[in-house]
Design a protein around this motif. Sequence first.
Motif, PDB file in Angstrom:
ATOM      1  N   LYS A  30      -5.995 -14.103  24.176  1.00  0.00           N
ATOM      2  CA  LYS A  30      -6.202 -14.280  25.711  1.00  0.00           C
ATOM      3  C   LYS A  30      -7.225 -14.088  26.232  1.00  0.00           C
ATOM      4  CE  LYS A  30      -1.490 -15.352  25.902  1.00  0.00           C
ATOM      5  NZ  LYS A  30      -1.234 -15.978  24.692  1.00  0.00           N
ATOM      6  N   LEU A  31      -8.565 -14.050  25.611  1.00  0.00           N
ATOM      7  CA  LEU A  31      -9.752 -13.698  26.033  1.00  0.00           C
ATOM      8  C   LEU A  31     -10.051 -15.200  26.694  1.00  0.00           C
ATOM      9  CD1 LEU A  31     -12.303 -12.319  26.839  1.00  0.00           C
ATOM     10  CD2 LEU A  31     -13.099 -12.991  24.551  1.00  0.00           C
ATOM     11  N   ILE A  32     -10.256 -16.352  25.949  1.00  0.00           N
ATOM     12  CA  ILE A  32     -10.375 -17.649  26.385  1.00  0.00           C
ATOM     13  C   ILE A  32      -9.184 -18.513  26.126  1.00  0.00           C
ATOM     14  CG2 ILE A  32     -13.056 -17.462  26.381  1.00  0.00           C
ATOM     15  CD1 ILE A  32     -12.804 -18.854  23.507  1.00  0.00           C
ATOM     16  N   VAL A  33      -8.967 -19.533  27.135  1.00  0.00           N
ATOM     17  CA  VAL A  33      -7.869 -20.404  26.826  1.00  0.00           C
ATOM     18  C   VAL A  33      -8.600 -21.805  27.213  1.00  0.00           C
ATOM     19  CG1 VAL A  33      -5.837 -21.265  27.695  1.00  0.00           C
ATOM     20  CG2 VAL A  33      -6.099 -18.932  27.998  1.00  0.00           C
ATOM     21  N   PRO A  34      -8.785 -22.326  25.913  1.00  0.00           N
ATOM     22  CA  PRO A  34      -9.450 -23.897  26.013  1.00  0.00           C
ATOM     23  C   PRO A  34      -8.550 -24.662  26.896  1.00  0.00           C
ATOM     24  CG  PRO A  34      -8.559 -23.577  23.762  1.00  0.00           C
ATOM     25  CD  PRO A  34      -8.534 -22.074  24.507  1.00  0.00           C
ATOM     26  N   ILE A  35      -9.335 -25.634  27.252  1.00  0.00           N
ATOM     27  CA  ILE A  35      -8.739 -26.955  27.847  1.00  0.00           C
ATOM     28  C   ILE A  35      -8.489 -27.766  26.909  1.00  0.00           C
ATOM     29  CG2 ILE A  35      -9.133 -28.595  29.830  1.00  0.00           C
ATOM     30  CD1 ILE A  35      -8.877 -25.860  30.801  1.00  0.00           C
TER      31      ILE A  35
ATOM     32  N   ARG B 196     -20.080 -18.029  26.589  1.00  0.00           N
ATOM     33  CA  ARG B 196     -20.511 -16.799  26.875  1.00  0.00           C
ATOM     34  C   ARG B 196     -19.586 -15.610  26.650  1.00  0.00           C
ATOM     35  NH1 ARG B 196     -22.758 -19.352  31.419  1.00  0.00           N
ATOM     36  NH2 ARG B 196     -21.223 -18.532  32.944  1.00  0.00           N
ATOM     37  N   LEU B 197     -18.490 -15.802  26.834  1.00  0.00           N
ATOM     38  CA  LEU B 197     -17.241 -14.646  26.500  1.00  0.00           C
ATOM     39  C   LEU B 197     -17.273 -14.706  25.049  1.00  0.00           C
ATOM     40  CD1 LEU B 197     -14.401 -15.202  29.277  1.00  0.00           C
ATOM     41  CD2 LEU B 197     -16.479 -13.701  29.469  1.00  0.00           C
ATOM     42  N   ALA B 198     -17.115 -15.836  24.409  1.00  0.00           N
ATOM     43  CA  ALA B 198     -16.953 -15.734  23.016  1.00  0.00           C
ATOM     44  C   ALA B 198     -18.155 -15.291  22.280  1.00  0.00           C
ATOM     45  CB  ALA B 198     -16.841 -17.328  22.586  1.00  0.00           C
ATOM     46  N   ALA B 199     -19.433 -15.528  22.859  1.00  0.00           N
ATOM     47  CA  ALA B 199     -20.485 -14.902  22.249  1.00  0.00           C
ATOM     48  C   ALA B 199     -20.437 -13.367  22.433  1.00  0.00           C
ATOM     49  CB  ALA B 199     -21.711 -15.684  22.823  1.00  0.00           C
ATOM     50  N   ARG B 200     -20.158 -12.722  23.567  1.00  0.00           N
ATOM     51  CA  ARG B 200     -20.012 -11.257  23.782  1.00  0.00           C
ATOM     52  C   ARG B 200     -18.991 -10.619  22.873  1.00  0.00           C
ATOM     53  NH1 ARG B 200     -18.885 -11.088  29.971  1.00  0.00           N
ATOM     54  NH2 ARG B 200     -18.154  -9.027  29.548  1.00  0.00           N
ATOM     55  N   ALA B 201     -17.794 -11.734  22.522  1.00  0.00           N
ATOM     56  CA  ALA B 201     -16.602 -11.011  21.490  1.00  0.00           C
ATOM     57  C   ALA B 201     -17.217 -11.082  20.079  1.00  0.00           C
ATOM     58  CB  ALA B 201     -15.785 -11.801  21.715  1.00  0.00           C
ATOM     59  N   ARG B 202     -18.098 -12.002  19.857  1.00  0.00           N
ATOM     60  CA  ARG B 202     -18.672 -11.908  18.515  1.00  0.00           C
ATOM     61  C   ARG B 202     -19.628 -11.059  18.207  1.00  0.00           C
ATOM     62  NH1 ARG B 202     -23.325 -14.391  16.367  1.00  0.00           N
ATOM     63  NH2 ARG B 202     -23.372 -14.372  14.049  1.00  0.00           N
ATOM     64  N   GLU B 203     -20.523 -10.543  19.282  1.00  0.00           N
ATOM     65  CA  GLU B 203     -21.538  -9.569  18.950  1.00  0.00           C
ATOM     66  C   GLU B 203     -20.747  -8.212  18.963  1.00  0.00           C
ATOM     67  OE1 GLU B 203     -23.858  -9.567  22.832  1.00  0.00           O
ATOM     68  OE2 GLU B 203     -24.939 -11.647  22.228  1.00  0.00           O
ATOM     69  N   MET B 204     -19.481  -7.955  19.785  1.00  0.00           N
ATOM     70  CA  MET B 204     -18.856  -6.722  19.620  1.00  0.00           C
ATOM     71  C   MET B 204     -18.353  -6.659  18.350  1.00  0.00           C
ATOM     72  SD  MET B 204     -17.510  -6.300  23.417  1.00  0.00           S
ATOM     73  CE  MET B 204     -17.064  -4.628  23.167  1.00  0.00           C
ATOM     74  N   VAL B 205     -17.607  -7.854  17.869  1.00  0.00           N
ATOM     75  CA  VAL B 205     -17.013  -7.816  16.312  1.00  0.00           C
ATOM     76  C   VAL B 205     -18.080  -7.542  15.407  1.00  0.00           C
ATOM     77  CG1 VAL B 205     -15.768  -9.217  14.798  1.00  0.00           C
ATOM     78  CG2 VAL B 205     -15.013  -9.125  17.330  1.00  0.00           C
TER      79      VAL B 205
ATOM     80  N   ASP C 214     -15.137  -8.112  32.920  1.00  0.00           N
ATOM     81  CA  ASP C 214     -15.221  -9.200  34.128  1.00  0.00           C
ATOM     82  C   ASP C 214     -14.235  -8.969  35.334  1.00  0.00           C
ATOM     83  OD1 ASP C 214     -16.965 -10.737  32.456  1.00  0.00           O
ATOM     84  OD2 ASP C 214     -15.452 -12.445  32.081  1.00  0.00           O
ATOM     85  N   GLN C 215     -13.247  -8.068  35.167  1.00  0.00           N
ATOM     86  CA  GLN C 215     -12.241  -8.015  36.205  1.00  0.00           C
ATOM     87  C   GLN C 215     -12.986  -6.793  37.110  1.00  0.00           C
ATOM     88  OE1 GLN C 215      -8.691  -6.599  34.430  1.00  0.00           O
ATOM     89  NE2 GLN C 215      -7.793  -8.561  34.281  1.00  0.00           N
ATOM     90  N   LEU C 216     -13.661  -6.052  36.439  1.00  0.00           N
ATOM     91  CA  LEU C 216     -14.403  -5.142  37.253  1.00  0.00           C
ATOM     92  C   LEU C 216     -15.564  -5.878  38.042  1.00  0.00           C
ATOM     93  CD1 LEU C 216     -15.528  -2.171  38.158  1.00  0.00           C
ATOM     94  CD2 LEU C 216     -16.588  -1.919  35.864  1.00  0.00           C
ATOM     95  N   GLU C 217     -16.411  -6.848  37.566  1.00  0.00           N
ATOM     96  CA  GLU C 217     -17.430  -7.447  38.100  1.00  0.00           C
ATOM     97  C   GLU C 217     -16.933  -8.204  39.144  1.00  0.00           C
ATOM     98  OE1 GLU C 217     -20.295 -11.113  36.744  1.00  0.00           O
ATOM     99  OE2 GLU C 217     -20.019  -9.420  35.182  1.00  0.00           O
ATOM    100  N   GLU C 218     -15.875  -8.892  39.002  1.00  0.00           N
ATOM    101  CA  GLU C 218     -15.235  -9.722  40.277  1.00  0.00           C
ATOM    102  C   GLU C 218     -14.776  -8.845  41.344  1.00  0.00           C
ATOM    103  OE1 GLU C 218     -13.804 -12.791  42.579  1.00  0.00           O
ATOM    104  OE2 GLU C 218     -15.110 -12.661  40.836  1.00  0.00           O
ATOM    105  N   ALA C 219     -14.377  -7.587  41.037  1.00  0.00           N
ATOM    106  CA  ALA C 219     -13.809  -6.857  41.999  1.00  0.00           C
ATOM    107  C   ALA C 219     -15.238  -6.092  42.939  1.00  0.00           C
ATOM    108  CB  ALA C 219     -12.939  -5.570  41.339  1.00  0.00           C
ATOM    109  N   LEU C 220     -16.135  -5.811  41.972  1.00  0.00           N
ATOM    110  CA  LEU C 220     -17.457  -5.689  42.911  1.00  0.00           C
ATOM    111  C   LEU C 220     -17.920  -6.450  43.799  1.00  0.00           C
ATOM    112  CD1 LEU C 220     -19.015  -3.495  39.717  1.00  0.00           C
ATOM    113  CD2 LEU C 220     -18.017  -2.489  42.041  1.00  0.00           C
TER     114      LEU C 220
END
Length: 107
Positions: free
Chosen positions: A39-44, A59-68, A85-91
Motif C-alpha cells: 500500500k505504498l503506491i497504488v498504480p492507476i 519518487r516513493l518507489a525509489a526511496r523504498a528501493r534505497e531503504m531495502v 509523507d504524513q508528517l510532511e503534509e501535517a507540517l
Amino acid sequence: MAPSDDMFGDDDYPAYTMGRAAEIIGATPDFLRRLGEAKLIVPIRSGGGHRRYSRYQLRLAARAREMVDQGTALESACRIIILEDQLEEALRQNEAYQRRLDQGPET
C-alpha cells in the motif's frame, strides 16, 4: 487526441508503464507489485488494465528501493515512507494555518 501540456508538469499524472517505471528506479516489476501490495503506491490502471505510475509514485518507489538496498524490510520501509509523507503534509498544513493566524482576522 494529443495530451495536454498540463500533464507534462503534473507529478501525479500516471505517465509511466510498469516496465519503464521499474527501469527508471532500477528495480524489477515484481518490486513495484510488492510496493502496491504494501500500500505504498497504488498504480492507476489504463483502459487495458495495465499499471501506470506517476513521477510522485516513482519518487516513493525509489526511496523504498534505497531503504531495502540498505537492509530495511520492505514492509518497514513502506511504513516509514508513509509516515514521513504524513508528517510532511501535517507540517505543511500547520504552516499554512499559522500564516493565516499571523495575518489576523479577515475584514
